[in-house]
Design a protein around this motif. Structure first.
Motif, mmCIF file in Angstrom:
data_model
loop_
_atom_site.group_PDB
_atom_site.id
_atom_site.type_symbol
_atom_site.label_atom_id
_atom_site.label_comp_id
_atom_site.label_asym_id
_atom_site.label_seq_id
_atom_site.Cartn_x
_atom_site.Cartn_y
_atom_site.Cartn_z
ATOM 1 N N UNK A 144 0.676 -1.038 -0.006
ATOM 2 C CA UNK A 144 -0.031 0.080 -0.019
ATOM 3 C C UNK A 144 0.777 1.141 0.129
ATOM 4 N N UNK A 145 1.893 1.219 0.870
ATOM 5 C CA UNK A 145 2.826 2.533 0.893
ATOM 6 C C UNK A 145 3.610 2.695 -0.480
ATOM 7 N N UNK A 146 4.036 1.759 -0.825
ATOM 8 C CA UNK A 146 4.921 1.608 -2.103
ATOM 9 C C UNK A 146 3.875 2.134 -3.265
ATOM 10 N N UNK A 147 2.749 1.723 -3.164
ATOM 11 C CA UNK A 147 1.785 2.376 -4.318
ATOM 12 C C UNK A 147 1.431 3.842 -4.003
ATOM 13 N N UNK A 149 3.693 6.580 -2.654
ATOM 14 C CA UNK A 149 4.734 7.429 -2.657
ATOM 15 C C UNK A 149 5.535 7.176 -3.793
ATOM 16 N N UNK A 150 6.328 8.177 -4.296
ATOM 17 C CA UNK A 150 7.137 8.234 -5.417
ATOM 18 C C UNK A 150 8.748 8.046 -4.940
ATOM 19 N N UNK A 151 9.262 8.402 -3.830
ATOM 20 C CA UNK A 151 10.508 8.075 -3.707
ATOM 21 C C UNK A 151 10.774 6.852 -3.286
ATOM 22 N N UNK A 152 12.117 6.134 -3.361
ATOM 23 C CA UNK A 152 12.397 4.840 -3.017
ATOM 24 C C UNK A 152 12.117 4.379 -1.317
ATOM 25 N N UNK A 153 11.653 3.081 -1.425
ATOM 26 C CA UNK A 153 11.468 2.615 -0.014
ATOM 27 C C UNK A 153 12.152 1.393 0.075
ATOM 28 N N UNK A 154 12.832 1.540 1.513
ATOM 29 C CA UNK A 154 13.730 0.530 1.933
ATOM 30 C C UNK A 154 12.620 -0.128 3.213
#
Length: 184
Positions: A144-147, A149-154
């Motif tokens: 859900x959070x990957x979808x 926001x636009x910045x990279x997520x670790x």
């Protein structure tokens, strides 16, 4: 899938010799793309951070970060700084110094705020069960959070196996961050 090594004195020690030996052992198995020196208790942080930067540079780590202090990261020649969410007000200051900024987040609101304030990337945690880190978010929440926001997520928290890495990659995470994965 980018990899992000995070140190912890419980696994890397708080002495230069122990830190160096542990990192050299880790680097014989894998060179992470990102590496963070984090030790919240040592009185020798600057000296250890300097050694950490040197070791990481010699081993070809792409981005080397220090924890919580943009000015020290800049002065010691680190590539960036990793800020806690409570330090999000320092993102702009760190960016002015030319640093790559990763911000720790634990909610969707925090992730969105870190993005809006100019963070280059975030960690989002805990994804899996991790010692003393509270209830895990799980893979569905990560997706859900990957979808959103636009910045990279670790993805961070409890990632200790290749199966978990594959699972966070399937969710669209840019990378995974871990302490224990690299020391096993």
């Amino acid at each position: 899938m980018k990899s992000y090594l995070i140190t912890d004195p419980a696994y890397y020690g708080s002495e230069a010799e122990t830190l160096t030996a542990t990192l050299q052992t880790v680097f014989t198995r894998v060179i992470p793309d990102f590496a963070l020196f984090r030790d919240k208790k040592t009185l020798s942080y600057q000296s250890l951070a300097s050694s950490f930067i040197d070791i990481c540079r010699k081993n070809g780590v792409e981005k080397i970060l220090l924890h919580g202090d943009p000015l020290m990261a800049y002065r010691l020649g680190a590539d960036g700084v990793h800020l806690t969410f409570h330090q999000h007000g320092m993102i702009h200051e760190a960016k002015k110094l030319g640093l790559y900024v990763i911000t720790s987040t634990h909610t969707h609101l925090e992730a969105l705020m870190a993005q809006d304030e100019g963070s280059d990337a975030i960690t989002y945690s805990p994804i899996f069960t991790s010692p003393n880190k509270g209830e895990p978010k799980g893979l569905e929440d990560l997706k859900e959070i990957v979808d959103k926001i636009e910045i990279p997520i670790f993805a961070l928290g409890g990632i200790v196996s290749q199966e978990q890495i594959n699972a966070v990659e399937a969710c669209g995470a840019f990378g995974f961050a871990s302490i224990r994965y690299f020391t096993r």
